[in-house]
Design an enzyme around this catalytic site. Structure first.
Site, PDB file in Angstrom:
ATOM      1  N   LYS A  32       0.813  -1.215   0.000  1.00 26.39           N
ATOM      2  CA  LYS A  32       0.000   0.000   0.000  1.00 26.39           C
ATOM      3  C   LYS A  32       0.843   1.261   0.000  1.00 26.39           C
ATOM      4  O   LYS A  32       0.495   2.237  -0.673  1.00 26.39           O
ATOM      5  CB  LYS A  32      -0.952   0.003   1.191  1.00 26.39           C
ATOM      6  CG  LYS A  32      -0.288   0.134   2.557  1.00 26.39           C
ATOM      7  CD  LYS A  32      -1.307   0.145   3.674  1.00 26.39           C
ATOM      8  CE  LYS A  32      -0.635   0.260   5.024  1.00 26.39           C
ATOM      9  NZ  LYS A  32       0.110   1.505   5.189  1.00 26.39           N
ATOM     10  N   THR A  33       1.951   1.280   0.767  1.00 27.62           N
ATOM     11  CA  THR A  33       2.789   2.485   0.806  1.00 27.62           C
ATOM     12  C   THR A  33       3.374   2.761  -0.570  1.00 27.62           C
ATOM     13  O   THR A  33       3.507   3.918  -0.990  1.00 27.62           O
ATOM     14  CB  THR A  33       3.919   2.321   1.842  1.00 27.62           C
ATOM     15  OG1 THR A  33       3.348   1.990   3.109  1.00 27.62           O
ATOM     16  CG2 THR A  33       4.729   3.599   1.978  1.00 27.62           C
ATOM     17  N   ASP A 223      -3.645   7.441   4.653  1.00 31.99           N
ATOM     18  CA  ASP A 223      -3.149   6.090   4.879  1.00 31.99           C
ATOM     19  C   ASP A 223      -3.888   5.474   6.066  1.00 31.99           C
ATOM     20  O   ASP A 223      -4.331   6.185   6.970  1.00 31.99           O
ATOM     21  CB  ASP A 223      -1.646   6.164   5.161  1.00 31.99           C
ATOM     22  CG  ASP A 223      -0.978   4.799   5.149  1.00 31.99           C
ATOM     23  OD1 ASP A 223      -1.575   3.847   4.613  1.00 31.99           O
ATOM     24  OD2 ASP A 223       0.151   4.687   5.670  1.00 31.99           O
ATOM     25  N   GLU A 224      -4.010   4.150   6.087  1.00 31.73           N
ATOM     26  CA  GLU A 224      -4.665   3.419   7.186  1.00 31.73           C
ATOM     27  C   GLU A 224      -6.060   3.989   7.477  1.00 31.73           C
ATOM     28  O   GLU A 224      -6.432   4.237   8.627  1.00 31.73           O
ATOM     29  CB  GLU A 224      -3.799   3.474   8.460  1.00 31.73           C
ATOM     30  CG  GLU A 224      -2.391   2.944   8.291  1.00 31.73           C
ATOM     31  CD  GLU A 224      -2.317   1.426   8.206  1.00 31.73           C
ATOM     32  OE1 GLU A 224      -3.376   0.784   8.110  1.00 31.73           O
ATOM     33  OE2 GLU A 224      -1.196   0.892   8.214  1.00 31.73           O
ATOM     34  N   GLN A 254      -8.207  -5.208   8.834  1.00 33.95           N
ATOM     35  CA  GLN A 254      -7.204  -4.875   9.853  1.00 33.95           C
ATOM     36  C   GLN A 254      -7.668  -3.726  10.740  1.00 33.95           C
ATOM     37  O   GLN A 254      -6.847  -3.033  11.346  1.00 33.95           O
ATOM     38  CB  GLN A 254      -5.866  -4.532   9.192  1.00 33.95           C
ATOM     39  CG  GLN A 254      -5.249  -5.694   8.429  1.00 33.95           C
ATOM     40  CD  GLN A 254      -3.867  -5.382   7.910  1.00 33.95           C
ATOM     41  OE1 GLN A 254      -2.890  -5.266   8.657  1.00 33.95           O
ATOM     42  NE2 GLN A 254      -3.769  -5.225   6.607  1.00 33.95           N
ATOM     43  N   ARG A 646       1.359 -11.408  10.055  1.00 35.15           N
ATOM     44  CA  ARG A 646       2.686 -10.850  10.356  1.00 35.15           C
ATOM     45  C   ARG A 646       3.784 -11.821   9.938  1.00 35.15           C
ATOM     46  O   ARG A 646       4.933 -11.413   9.745  1.00 35.15           O
ATOM     47  CB  ARG A 646       2.845 -10.582  11.862  1.00 35.15           C
ATOM     48  CG  ARG A 646       1.899  -9.579  12.506  1.00 35.15           C
ATOM     49  CD  ARG A 646       1.777  -8.297  11.741  1.00 35.15           C
ATOM     50  NE  ARG A 646       0.637  -8.345  10.836  1.00 35.15           N
ATOM     51  CZ  ARG A 646       0.419  -7.472   9.843  1.00 35.15           C
ATOM     52  NH1 ARG A 646       1.275  -6.494   9.628  1.00 35.15           N
ATOM     53  NH2 ARG A 646      -0.644  -7.577   9.060  1.00 35.15           N
TER      54      ARG A 646
END
Length: 713
Positions: A32-33, A223-224, A254, A646
């Protein structure tokens, strides 16, 4: 030239999107970044000026990483620096500073971090009728602060807060919230929530401010987005009001922070709130094996309210997921420590391994076993550098030197190190100040004016000193004698010297070092610490602050920028923790693990009442709100999904058959999320059986070793 062909098809689709609302559903590990940075770089290449682009994040670290990536893409640091990239709170502070006059704020307004907020809240509790003098001990102050935070972000004013009258925490919050807010305003202070709420209120009610800020940024990125709350959503909607050019990136699977106000419906209803929105799904995972992703997909698919997506990978099937069953938590911890030790013997570095758990209380036994096995580890989410007492004490002295009427900072240092100004004297000074609607600093000056001074104190004792909040009213405290008067004289002297040195342009580092010597801080730390090693750690913390102050000094900035710098310290979302050499195993809660990844992950305690948490199964328990208090099973399932994703290459899931509860050994039920994972993905290991198989061999070896030793003798 930014090459969008380096992106996969959905990433490229998102990065090249033109105008209008865009929702990028970015699954775990899907890059995503990368999408956000390429999108910003692409907009710049299309001729959009950097000043017209705003990207909002939740951490300073994420913002800095984004800026660095854009700089590398463009090979242009100047353009990257001209972009507005930062946290919601940093943008809110920027708006408050720019609109200071419209808000009627003094030049020297301050930002209270959580420690400051809790100090103000404790002080407010002392003024509540029917609350005993140890009321702040009887009540969990952090739980009250959480309720105030949730109320602020819901735009509930202090006078309108009701809550549930049957809940004693809601009831006390209704009483203390107005007093807390009064204390903030009296000190020209804002807390973190105010940094969002107050700019929104201003822009909504002030036509001039609305024109300035709704048209300032032509393209806004978030973001997020799944972590945004109601206040942040209102800020976003205002910023894109004129054009609708909003790109948000996030993953509803998430969304794990509803306990602190995050609203997952913001991302679930994005296309309803922003009609005509384009939705792009990023489902290719670049992090984990197919086996790990199959487990994650299967678990999260049982949540009904979600955007449908299925993560996939080209990284191969990978190893089976180990499902280890222990008799007790002690056995579980011993086994995890042994397995980690074996992994290290097999060539894995310590820092390639992480242990994740639902609640911090689970780490205690594990830590003991890791220490016994000499396995180095670090706990994420520990006390932050700028939250350490000795560091905050020095910062408080600097804050008072720059703004003498910062009452909270002044209360922190007024008798530290001890100088004879007791609680009774402080209360007397505070009452005198309140009677005159003055500051505590004004009362200190009133207490010693005309009673003799120390050298260099004339300016600080003047009733018209040029402090950030203007002229000071005269405060008559009465006759103070002995240790209290001498202590006040000493305090005014050291603060005067510090302020005068900074005002004269001296290095803030050298000026602060003189302060440290004057107040004999290091001697006090040595005296107060339980050992020389503990004292040295605390002294090293202060020396670490000098490193931050030196970096500030190296930038060649002055007094006003120093005040901004100290405010920035309060806005830090990641610490500058002490660095100790060598890699370490990472221990962290599942909440703390979000955004991280590790080659090998252990998720321990996969049992009902741990994951999902007992409070989720018994939602009537509302006495304390914290990270252990989830709202529903679906959020707990998302938390499990975050933990599973993770892991990059190897995943361990452990559970116990019994745990001690209220002094009794109680049977434990496997987590429903564990049972949702297909059996063919799991390699089940019985820890007790493994131990039984190893004991005889160990006993035989021990016997022959002892026999050989005796024969040698």
């Amino acid at each position: 030239m930014v090459d969008l062909q380096k992106l996969n098809a959905p990433q490229r689709d998102a990065a090249s999107h033109g105008g209008g609302p865009l929702l990028v559903l970015a699954g775990a590990g899907s890059g995503k970044t990368r999408v956000i940075t390429f999108r910003i770089a692409h907009l710049l290449e299309q001729g959009i000026p950097p000043q017209a682009i705003c990207a909002m994040t939740f951490t300073n670290k994420a913002a800095e990483e984004m800026r660095e990536r854009i700089s590398a893409l463009l090979q242009d640091k100047v353009t990257a620096r001209a972009l507005t990239i930062g946290t919601f709170h940093a943008l809110g502070l920027q708006i408050l500073r720019a609109e200071r006059k419209a808000l009627g704020l003094p030049r020297g307004f301050v930002i209270y971090d959580q420690s400051d907020q809790m100090g103000a809240l404790r002080e407010a509790l002392r003024h509540i009728k029917d609350v005993s003098r140890d009321g702040e001990k009887r009540f969990d102050v952090k739980a009250i602060l959480t309720r105030i935070s949730l109320a602020k972000n819901a735009f509930i004013a202090p006078e309108d807060y009701v809550g549930n009258p049957a809940d004693e925490y809601d009831a006390i919050t209704a009483q203390v919230y107005p007093k807390y807010q009064e204390m903030l305003r009296a000190c020209a202070a804002y807390d973190f929530d105010d940094l969002i709420v107050e700019p929104v209120r201003l822009i909504e009610k002030d036509a001039g401010a609305r024109e300035r800020w709704t048209g300032k940024y032509r393209y806004v990125m978030v973001d997020e987005f799944q972590d945004t709350n109601a206040a942040q959503l209102r800020m976003i909607r205002l910023l894109v009001e004129q054009h609708g050019n909003l790109c948000v990136v996030g993953d509803d699977d998430q969304s794990i922070y509803s306990w602190r106000g995050a609203d997952p419906t913001n991302i679930l209803r994005f296309d309803e709130m922003f009609p005509g929105a384009k939705i792009v799904k990023l489902e290719q995972n670049y992090r984990s094996t197919k086996t790990i992703l199959r487990a994650a997909n299967t678990v999260i698919a049982n949540n009904k309210q979600r955007h449908g997506k299925v993560l996939w990978s080209n990284l191969g099937e990978g190893e089976s997921i180990v499902h280890a069953v222990a008799a007790t938590p002690e056995d579980e911890a011993k086994w995890v420590a042994r397995e980690i030790h074996q992994l290290h013997k097999d060539g894995r570095t310590w820092d390639s391994i992480a242990v994740l758990y639902r609640s911090n209380i689970q780490s205690k036994i594990l830590e003991e076993e890791l220490r016994t096995a000499s396995i180095p580890y670090v706990m994420y989410g520990g006390q932050q550098f700028f939250e350490r007492k000795e560091v905050k004490d020095v910062i408080a002295y600097l804050r008072v030197a720059l703004n003498p009427r910062d009452d909270l900072a002044l209360r922190r240092i007024i008798n530290y190190p001890a100088r004879g100004i007791g609680a009774t004297t402080v209360e007397r000074l505070a009452l005198a100040a309140n009677a005159k609607h003055a500051s505590l600093w004004d009362a200190l000056k009133g207490a010693v004016t005309g009673t003799g001074t120390l050298p260099g104190m004339t300016t600080m004792l003047s009733t018209n000193d040029d402090d950030p909040l203007g002229a000071s009213p005269a405060v008559d405290v009465g006759d103070l004698r002995g240790a209290a008067r001498n202590g006040i004289l000493e305090l005014i002297h050291v603060v005067s010297e510090l302020g005068a040195s900074i005002e004269a342009g001296d290095s803030v580092v050298s000026a602060t070092r003189v302060l440290i010597e004057d107040i004999k801080l290091y001697d006090d730390l040595r005296h107060a610490s339980g050992s020389m090693a503990a004292a040295q750690r605390r002294i090293d913390n202060v020396e670490g602050l000098f490193g931050s102050l030196q970096r500030f000094t190296d930038k060649g900035k002055g007094r006003e920028q120093l005040a901004e710098f100290l405010r920035a310290l309060s806005l830090e979302s990641k610490d500058e923790e002490e660095k100790t050499p060598g890699p370490k195993v990472v221990l962290t809660t599942l909440h703390g693990a979000k955004g991280l990844e590790f080659p090998i992950c252990f998720m321990i305690g996969l049992e009902e009442e741990l994951l999902p948490h007992a409070r989720t199964l018994q939602p009537q328990s509302t006495d304390v709100i914290d990270a252990d208090h989830a709202t529903d099973i679906s959020e707990e399932r998302r938390l499990c999904y975050v933990g599973i994703t993770r892991a990059q290459r190897k995943l361990y899931l452990t559970r116990c058959c019994t745990r001690i509860s209220r002094g009794r050994s109680m049977p434990r039920t496997p987590s429903r999320f564990l049972l949702e994972i297909p059996e063919e993905l799991l390699d089940v290991r019985d820890i007790a059986e493994e131990a039984r198989q190893k004991v005889p061999a160990a006993e035989v070896q021990s016997f022959f070793g002892s026999l050989a030793s005796m024969l040698d003798d």
